[in-house]
Design a protein around this motif. Sequence first.
Motif, PDB file in Angstrom:
ATOM      1  N   LEU A  14      18.464  93.139  27.715  1.00  0.00           N
ATOM      2  CA  LEU A  14      19.423  93.790  26.823  1.00  0.00           C
ATOM      3  C   LEU A  14      19.701  92.946  25.585  1.00  0.00           C
ATOM      4  O   LEU A  14      19.816  93.478  24.476  1.00  0.00           O
ATOM      5  N   SER A  15      19.786  91.634  25.748  1.00  0.00           N
ATOM      6  CA  SER A  15      20.048  90.786  24.574  1.00  0.00           C
ATOM      7  C   SER A  15      18.848  90.786  23.631  1.00  0.00           C
ATOM      8  O   SER A  15      19.018  90.828  22.404  1.00  0.00           O
ATOM      9  N   ILE A  16      17.646  90.770  24.178  1.00  0.00           N
ATOM     10  CA  ILE A  16      16.456  90.828  23.324  1.00  0.00           C
ATOM     11  C   ILE A  16      16.378  92.180  22.629  1.00  0.00           C
ATOM     12  O   ILE A  16      16.055  92.266  21.443  1.00  0.00           O
ATOM     13  N   SER A  17      16.703  93.248  23.351  1.00  0.00           N
ATOM     14  CA  SER A  17      16.692  94.592  22.759  1.00  0.00           C
ATOM     15  C   SER A  17      17.675  94.692  21.597  1.00  0.00           C
ATOM     16  O   SER A  17      17.359  95.297  20.568  1.00  0.00           O
ATOM     17  N   ALA A  18      18.850  94.117  21.764  1.00  0.00           N
ATOM     18  CA  ALA A  18      19.845  94.154  20.686  1.00  0.00           C
ATOM     19  C   ALA A  18      19.344  93.396  19.455  1.00  0.00           C
ATOM     20  O   ALA A  18      19.454  93.884  18.326  1.00  0.00           O
ATOM     21  N   ALA A  19      18.773  92.225  19.666  1.00  0.00           N
ATOM     22  CA  ALA A  19      18.277  91.429  18.534  1.00  0.00           C
ATOM     23  C   ALA A  19      17.133  92.138  17.821  1.00  0.00           C
ATOM     24  O   ALA A  19      17.115  92.224  16.590  1.00  0.00           O
ATOM     25  N   VAL A  20      16.186  92.664  18.582  1.00  0.00           N
ATOM     26  CA  VAL A  20      15.043  93.340  17.980  1.00  0.00           C
ATOM     27  C   VAL A  20      15.488  94.631  17.290  1.00  0.00           C
ATOM     28  O   VAL A  20      14.981  94.986  16.218  1.00  0.00           O
ATOM     29  N   GLY A  21      16.446  95.324  17.880  1.00  0.00           N
ATOM     30  CA  GLY A  21      16.960  96.547  17.259  1.00  0.00           C
ATOM     31  C   GLY A  21      17.609  96.271  15.914  1.00  0.00           C
ATOM     32  O   GLY A  21      17.371  96.997  14.942  1.00  0.00           O
ATOM     33  N   LEU A  22      18.410  95.222  15.829  1.00  0.00           N
ATOM     34  CA  LEU A  22      19.044  94.865  14.556  1.00  0.00           C
ATOM     35  C   LEU A  22      18.005  94.444  13.522  1.00  0.00           C
ATOM     36  O   LEU A  22      18.108  94.781  12.344  1.00  0.00           O
ATOM     37  N   TYR A  23      17.000  93.736  13.973  1.00  0.00           N
ATOM     38  CA  TYR A  23      15.901  93.321  13.092  1.00  0.00           C
ATOM     39  C   TYR A  23      15.181  94.553  12.549  1.00  0.00           C
ATOM     40  O   TYR A  23      14.858  94.639  11.366  1.00  0.00           O
ATOM     41  N   GLY A  24      14.929  95.528  13.414  1.00  0.00           N
ATOM     42  CA  GLY A  24      14.254  96.760  13.002  1.00  0.00           C
ATOM     43  C   GLY A  24      15.075  97.583  12.026  1.00  0.00           C
ATOM     44  O   GLY A  24      14.535  98.144  11.058  1.00  0.00           O
ATOM     45  N   ILE A  25      16.372  97.663  12.258  1.00  0.00           N
ATOM     46  CA  ILE A  25      17.248  98.397  11.338  1.00  0.00           C
ATOM     47  C   ILE A  25      17.247  97.720   9.969  1.00  0.00           C
ATOM     48  O   ILE A  25      17.167  98.379   8.931  1.00  0.00           O
ATOM     49  N   SER A  26      17.297  96.402   9.965  1.00  0.00           N
ATOM     50  CA  SER A  26      17.257  95.652   8.708  1.00  0.00           C
ATOM     51  C   SER A  26      15.957  95.911   7.963  1.00  0.00           C
ATOM     52  O   SER A  26      15.962  96.172   6.750  1.00  0.00           O
ATOM     53  N   PHE A  27      14.828  95.854   8.675  1.00  0.00           N
ATOM     54  CA  PHE A  27      13.543  96.098   8.037  1.00  0.00           C
ATOM     55  C   PHE A  27      13.474  97.516   7.485  1.00  0.00           C
ATOM     56  O   PHE A  27      13.024  97.732   6.362  1.00  0.00           O
ATOM     57  N   ALA A  43       4.764 103.013   9.707  1.00  0.00           N
ATOM     58  CA  ALA A  43       3.352 102.611   9.741  1.00  0.00           C
ATOM     59  C   ALA A  43       3.213 101.098   9.598  1.00  0.00           C
ATOM     60  O   ALA A  43       2.385 100.478  10.276  1.00  0.00           O
ATOM     61  N   LEU A  44       4.025 100.490   8.729  1.00  0.00           N
ATOM     62  CA  LEU A  44       3.982  99.028   8.586  1.00  0.00           C
ATOM     63  C   LEU A  44       4.355  98.358   9.903  1.00  0.00           C
ATOM     64  O   LEU A  44       3.727  97.371  10.313  1.00  0.00           O
ATOM     65  N   SER A  45       5.366  98.872  10.572  1.00  0.00           N
ATOM     66  CA  SER A  45       5.773  98.288  11.849  1.00  0.00           C
ATOM     67  C   SER A  45       4.693  98.458  12.905  1.00  0.00           C
ATOM     68  O   SER A  45       4.525  97.605  13.774  1.00  0.00           O
ATOM     69  N   LEU A  46       3.959  99.550  12.840  1.00  0.00           N
ATOM     70  CA  LEU A  46       2.897  99.800  13.811  1.00  0.00           C
ATOM     71  C   LEU A  46       1.665  98.936  13.538  1.00  0.00           C
ATOM     72  O   LEU A  46       1.030  98.436  14.466  1.00  0.00           O
ATOM     73  N   LEU A  47       1.343  98.715  12.267  1.00  0.00           N
ATOM     74  CA  LEU A  47       0.084  98.081  11.909  1.00  0.00           C
ATOM     75  C   LEU A  47       0.163  96.573  11.664  1.00  0.00           C
ATOM     76  O   LEU A  47      -0.845  95.887  11.778  1.00  0.00           O
ATOM     77  N   MET A  48       1.333  96.064  11.297  1.00  0.00           N
ATOM     78  CA  MET A  48       1.440  94.634  10.990  1.00  0.00           C
ATOM     79  C   MET A  48       1.916  93.880  12.221  1.00  0.00           C
ATOM     80  O   MET A  48       2.835  94.289  12.903  1.00  0.00           O
ATOM     81  N   PHE A  49       1.273  92.738  12.456  1.00  0.00           N
ATOM     82  CA  PHE A  49       1.521  91.970  13.666  1.00  0.00           C
ATOM     83  C   PHE A  49       2.846  91.209  13.624  1.00  0.00           C
ATOM     84  O   PHE A  49       3.577  91.175  14.591  1.00  0.00           O
ATOM     85  N   THR A  50       3.152  90.563  12.511  1.00  0.00           N
ATOM     86  CA  THR A  50       4.327  89.698  12.472  1.00  0.00           C
ATOM     87  C   THR A  50       5.428  90.273  11.581  1.00  0.00           C
ATOM     88  O   THR A  50       5.162  90.930  10.577  1.00  0.00           O
TER      89      THR A  50
END
Length: 104
Positions: A14-27, A43-50
């Motif tokens: 859950l803590s990792i999900s929250a961090a990644v979710g906030l990162y995704g919203i920011s992006f 598409a950028l999120s799907l195709l870019m590794f980092t």
Amino acid sequence: MPALTMTPATRMGLSISAAVGLYGISFGALAVGAGLAVWQAQALSLLMFTGGSQFGFIGVVGAAGSPLTALSTALLLGTRNALYGIQMNALLRPAGSPGCSRRT
């Protein structure tokens, strides 16, 4: 009614999900703010590794740079992060890693 108990793995997930979710919203917000459509940000999120590559690409596009410059930036950041990963794998030697045996 029994109290809900969470395992350590559930709490960590859950803590990792929250961090990644906030990162995704920011992006997503930065990508749309830079002029990309929602599907292009996806598409950028799907195709870019980092994530560094994604933010680098958006930074160049947002500053009115050319798509080729943005792609070059993203490729260089992705290559750098891949090399870091290779070096860390050799340094940490995780169990089950190809080419690494734990025989001592």
